[in-house]
Design a protein around this motif. Structure first.
Motif, PDB file in Angstrom:
ATOM      1  N   SER A 423     -35.875 -95.877 -62.894  1.00 19.47           N
ATOM      2  CA  SER A 423     -34.816 -95.087 -61.495  1.00 19.47           C
ATOM      3  C   SER A 423     -33.594 -94.087 -61.427  1.00 19.47           C
ATOM      4  O   SER A 423     -33.358 -93.682 -61.536  1.00 19.47           O
ATOM      5  CB  SER A 423     -35.511 -95.377 -60.371  1.00 19.47           C
ATOM      6  OG  SER A 423     -34.840 -96.023 -60.390  1.00 19.47           O
ATOM      7  N   HIS A 424     -32.631 -95.548 -62.099  1.00 20.00           N
ATOM      8  CA  HIS A 424     -30.892 -95.204 -61.688  1.00 20.00           C
ATOM      9  C   HIS A 424     -30.533 -94.440 -62.720  1.00 20.00           C
ATOM     10  O   HIS A 424     -30.155 -93.561 -62.684  1.00 20.00           O
ATOM     11  CB  HIS A 424     -30.307 -96.600 -61.785  1.00 20.00           C
ATOM     12  CG  HIS A 424     -30.919 -97.933 -60.232  1.00 20.00           C
ATOM     13  ND1 HIS A 424     -30.053 -97.238 -59.126  1.00 20.00           N
ATOM     14  CD2 HIS A 424     -30.620 -99.091 -60.197  1.00 20.00           C
ATOM     15  CE1 HIS A 424     -30.345 -97.824 -58.540  1.00 20.00           C
ATOM     16  NE2 HIS A 424     -31.104 -98.907 -58.913  1.00 20.00           N
ATOM     17  N   LEU A 425     -31.405 -94.718 -63.876  1.00 23.00           N
ATOM     18  CA  LEU A 425     -30.983 -93.670 -65.528  1.00 23.00           C
ATOM     19  C   LEU A 425     -31.344 -92.845 -64.876  1.00 23.00           C
ATOM     20  O   LEU A 425     -30.707 -91.705 -65.459  1.00 23.00           O
ATOM     21  CB  LEU A 425     -31.419 -94.725 -66.260  1.00 23.00           C
ATOM     22  CG  LEU A 425     -31.102 -95.626 -66.738  1.00 23.00           C
ATOM     23  CD1 LEU A 425     -31.636 -96.540 -68.112  1.00 23.00           C
ATOM     24  CD2 LEU A 425     -29.486 -96.009 -66.382  1.00 23.00           C
ATOM     25  N   HIS A 426     -32.305 -92.336 -64.428  1.00 23.38           N
ATOM     26  CA  HIS A 426     -33.546 -90.874 -64.402  1.00 23.38           C
ATOM     27  C   HIS A 426     -32.055 -90.141 -63.266  1.00 23.38           C
ATOM     28  O   HIS A 426     -31.681 -89.315 -63.783  1.00 23.38           O
ATOM     29  CB  HIS A 426     -34.720 -91.055 -63.491  1.00 23.38           C
ATOM     30  CG  HIS A 426     -35.640 -90.964 -64.860  1.00 23.38           C
ATOM     31  ND1 HIS A 426     -35.834 -90.233 -65.749  1.00 23.38           N
ATOM     32  CD2 HIS A 426     -36.803 -92.359 -65.489  1.00 23.38           C
ATOM     33  CE1 HIS A 426     -36.480 -91.204 -66.981  1.00 23.38           C
ATOM     34  NE2 HIS A 426     -37.350 -92.197 -66.420  1.00 23.38           N
ATOM     35  N   ALA A 427     -31.566 -91.044 -62.862  1.00 22.96           N
ATOM     36  CA  ALA A 427     -30.764 -90.207 -61.820  1.00 22.96           C
ATOM     37  C   ALA A 427     -29.303 -89.764 -61.810  1.00 22.96           C
ATOM     38  O   ALA A 427     -28.859 -88.901 -61.040  1.00 22.96           O
ATOM     39  CB  ALA A 427     -30.724 -90.843 -60.167  1.00 22.96           C
ATOM     40  N   ASP A 428     -29.135 -90.783 -62.655  1.00 23.38           N
ATOM     41  CA  ASP A 428     -27.650 -90.500 -63.514  1.00 23.38           C
ATOM     42  C   ASP A 428     -27.641 -90.482 -65.053  1.00 23.38           C
ATOM     43  O   ASP A 428     -27.505 -91.651 -65.452  1.00 23.38           O
ATOM     44  CB  ASP A 428     -26.404 -90.850 -62.820  1.00 23.38           C
ATOM     45  CG  ASP A 428     -25.012 -90.623 -63.603  1.00 23.38           C
ATOM     46  OD1 ASP A 428     -24.759 -89.811 -64.346  1.00 23.38           O
ATOM     47  OD2 ASP A 428     -24.236 -91.310 -62.729  1.00 23.38           O
ATOM     48  N   THR A 429     -27.717 -89.660 -65.935  1.00 19.46           N
ATOM     49  CA  THR A 429     -28.174 -89.797 -67.278  1.00 19.46           C
ATOM     50  C   THR A 429     -26.678 -90.617 -68.578  1.00 19.46           C
ATOM     51  O   THR A 429     -26.885 -90.884 -68.945  1.00 19.46           O
ATOM     52  CB  THR A 429     -28.598 -88.548 -67.574  1.00 19.46           C
ATOM     53  OG1 THR A 429     -28.050 -87.480 -67.327  1.00 19.46           O
ATOM     54  CG2 THR A 429     -29.872 -87.850 -67.384  1.00 19.46           C
ATOM     55  N   SER A 430     -25.551 -90.144 -67.477  1.00 22.47           N
ATOM     56  CA  SER A 430     -24.622 -91.094 -68.046  1.00 22.47           C
ATOM     57  C   SER A 430     -24.926 -92.398 -67.446  1.00 22.47           C
ATOM     58  O   SER A 430     -24.098 -92.813 -68.549  1.00 22.47           O
ATOM     59  CB  SER A 430     -23.296 -90.457 -67.476  1.00 22.47           C
ATOM     60  OG  SER A 430     -23.496 -91.141 -65.774  1.00 22.47           O
ATOM     61  N   LEU A 431     -25.323 -93.133 -67.194  1.00 21.23           N
ATOM     62  CA  LEU A 431     -25.346 -94.350 -67.186  1.00 21.23           C
ATOM     63  C   LEU A 431     -26.055 -94.958 -68.310  1.00 21.23           C
ATOM     64  O   LEU A 431     -25.035 -95.659 -68.516  1.00 21.23           O
ATOM     65  CB  LEU A 431     -26.190 -94.930 -65.370  1.00 21.23           C
ATOM     66  CG  LEU A 431     -25.411 -94.101 -64.299  1.00 21.23           C
ATOM     67  CD1 LEU A 431     -26.713 -94.896 -63.082  1.00 21.23           C
ATOM     68  CD2 LEU A 431     -23.781 -94.962 -64.368  1.00 21.23           C
TER      69      LEU A 431
END
Length: 576
Positions: A423-431
């Motif tokens: 969910s974190h990676l979907h919210a910010d693909t740069s992560l």
């Protein structure tokens, strides 16, 4: 035969019909004359053709089976006052029918006094209760015996162990408890199916039962485990007893519906009362001995022996676990960042997140103090989750940072961990572009199917995947190709004393060549001096990690180094 005359307790036809409809039979017993008058269907109820053969009480009771006082005594010798409404009674007994069988009968009614105050007659109802008795017997059996093997179940086995322990504590006799486990039952399940595994369990129970003495108690303790309570058995006899029991199971194959299966068991035992003061303690210590036996070869036995060192280790584990849980609750789990540097430029390519625990006084505790305990006690998932949260916070705060996150094998299957990170990676693909997930090679070997799905999912999100401790578990070429990883970290044990150890040099060269065959860059861990840096670079290792190149630090510098310096000790990188 009379159908209950005017003196009967049931005086209207409607009541009689209602009783007959549910299969009950009414009767009247004239006590002074010893005469029994039966309602209709009595012959069917009792399974007799000649109803007059039980027309008197003496002949009737000749056919019943009842423990204790006679039917007459139970009904008529009651001393309750009889105010005119009768004295109630209720009995259960078995009746012999004409076919040699026994039928359970429920007998309920009231007796009434005569002019002299003594019992004069009784009126009652009899009912067949075979089905009820069968159900009750089944419930008793289920509450006492294991449904599959017919042996004592866990509850009754513990009761038998408790009884033996009490007797032993009172000095009447020594006792022992043995806990057996069928070896490799999971392999039998996989190879033949669960029904064959059940056949094996039943057969093992039968063989152990053959060896048990009268007075011993054998039961099924758990899925593949049996417990045996041995009365009058001293510790000096346990090795011989267990050897004979193991041989009884081992020496003859189990013939199943799908063919013969070779079966062995392992056992842990404890002498009583010397090594346990309670049932739970006896069970726990027998389990401990069983674990020790299973750590040897199959078909092994171990006797529980006290160990002060083991007790100290346990106490330490308990204290560390308590300390860890408190630290998790108080948000005192920290990350230490250790650089992984480019072997030629010396510039940090990424930082590995290493877990640390901060004590209330501010001191920092290294991972070796609590991670092994967390793994043993099943707390590693909580730890991995918190480290993941901290790593994501760092990636969000520092756009210039690349991180490597090492996870345990248990976390591979932790749906909450996976969904939260995703969910974190979907919210910010740069992560995802700046995150590498490290998986140990031993997990890659044993969890290949689940791991393949895990790797594919996070690579699709943009993460890189690294195999950690490469070489420690000897991953096959197929697994390395199947996982489709991005980076290989060579196990640090091959880097120790690399300059002076030709074997380690050979292993590192081989592992580097293997990784390069799959176009995978490599990282060498535990690098400790300049000579190792030079040699690893010559072998073709692309990245280096170790205290010599940078110790773990709790906070990243405001600006990461961009020069050719490999470490703060001033070693310069050789020209590319």
């Amino acid at each position: 035969m009379s159908d209950l005359g005017s003196n009967g307790a049931l005086r209207d036809d409607l009541s009689i019909c209602a009783v007959m409809a549910v299969g009950d039979v009414v009767y009247r017993w004239t006590i002074g004359d010893d005469r029994l008058d039966w309602g209709s269907q009595a012959g069917l109820l009792f399974g007799i053709a000649d109803l007059p053969s039980i027309a008197n009480h003496r002949d009737f009771v000749a056919r019943i089976v009842m423990d204790g006082p006679s039917r007459y005594e139970r009904i008529c010798l009651a001393r309750e006052s009889e105010p005119g409404q009768g004295v109630p009674y209720e009995l259960e007994y078995q009746f012999r029918d004409d076919f040699g069988g026994l039928r359970w009968i429920e007998d309920r009614g009231r007796w009434y006094r005569g002019a002299d105050g003594s019992p004069d007659y009784a009126v009652g109802i009899m009912r067949a209760i075979d089905e009820r008795h069968h159900r009750e017997a089944q419930l008793v059996k289920l509450s006492t015996y294991d449904e599959l093997t017919g042996l004592l179940n866990r509850v009754r086995l513990k009761e038998a162990l408790g009884e033996a322990l009490v007797a032993a504590q009172r000095g009447r006799q020594n006792a022992a408890f043995l806990l057996f486990a069928v070896d490799n039952l999971a392999l039998i399940n996989d190879a033949f199916g669960f029904d064959v595994a059940d056949e094996v369990i039943v057969c093992v129970g039968e063989r152990l039962s053959r060896m048990a003495r009268r007075g011993d108690s054998l039961g099924r303790y758990a899925g593949n485990k049996f417990g045996l309570v041995l009365n009058n058995c001293g510790e000096e006899r346990l090795n011989d007893v267990c050897a004979r029991l193991l041989a009884e199971v081992r020496d003859e194959v189990v013939v199943t519906t799908r063919g013969p299966v070779a079966v062995t068991v392992s056992a842990g035992s404890i002498a009583l009362p010397g090594h346990a003061s309670s049932v739970d303690q006896a069970l726990a210590r027998a389990e401990e001995a069983l674990v020790s036996a299973k750590q040897k070869l199959r078909n092994s036995h171990a006797i529980y022996t006290p160990s002060r060192e083991r007790d100290k280790t346990r106490l330490r584990n308990i204290n560390v676990a308590d300390e860890l849980i408190t630290a998790l609750n108080d948000r005192r789990i920290r990350i230490a960042y250790q650089p992984i540097v480019d072997a030629h430029s010396g510039v940090p390519a990424m930082h590995e997140c290493l877990v640390r625990m901060e004590r209330p006084d501010g001191t920092i505790v290294p991972a070796g103090h609590f991670v092994p305990v967390a793994e043993k006690l099943g707390l590693i998932g909580l730890l991995d989750y918190r480290v993941m949260e901290l790593a994501v916070e760092t990636l969000c705060d520092r756009a210039d940072v690349n991180l490597s996150l090492n996870i345990s094998g248990r976390t591979i299957g932790d749906r909450l961990w996976r969904d939260t990170l995703a969910s974190h990676l979907h919210a910010d693909t740069s992560l995802a572009e700046r995150l590498t997930i490290e998986i140990t090679e031993t997990v890659a070997i044993h969890e290949i199917e689940e791991l393949t799905d895990f790797v594919a999912g996070f690579r699709d999100l943009g993460c890189q995947i690294a195999i950690d401790d490469f070489g420690a578990g000897y991953t096959s070429f197929r697994n390395l190709k199947t996982l489709d990883v991005d980076l290989v970290k060579i196990d640090g044990s091959f880097v120790i004393d690399l300059v002076n150890n030709p074997d380690n040099q050979f292993f590192v060269r081989t592992l580097v060549d293997l990784a390069h065959n799959f176009n995978l860059p490599t990282v060498a861990e535990w690098v400790s001096n300049a000579e190792e840096v030079a040699m690893l670079r010559d072998f073709g290792v692309e990245y280096l990690q170790g205290f010599y190149l940078g110790e773990p630090i709790l906070s990243l510098p405001a600006r990461l180094a961009s020069s050719g310096v490999i470490s703060s000790k001033g070693l310069r990188a050789a020209p590319a």
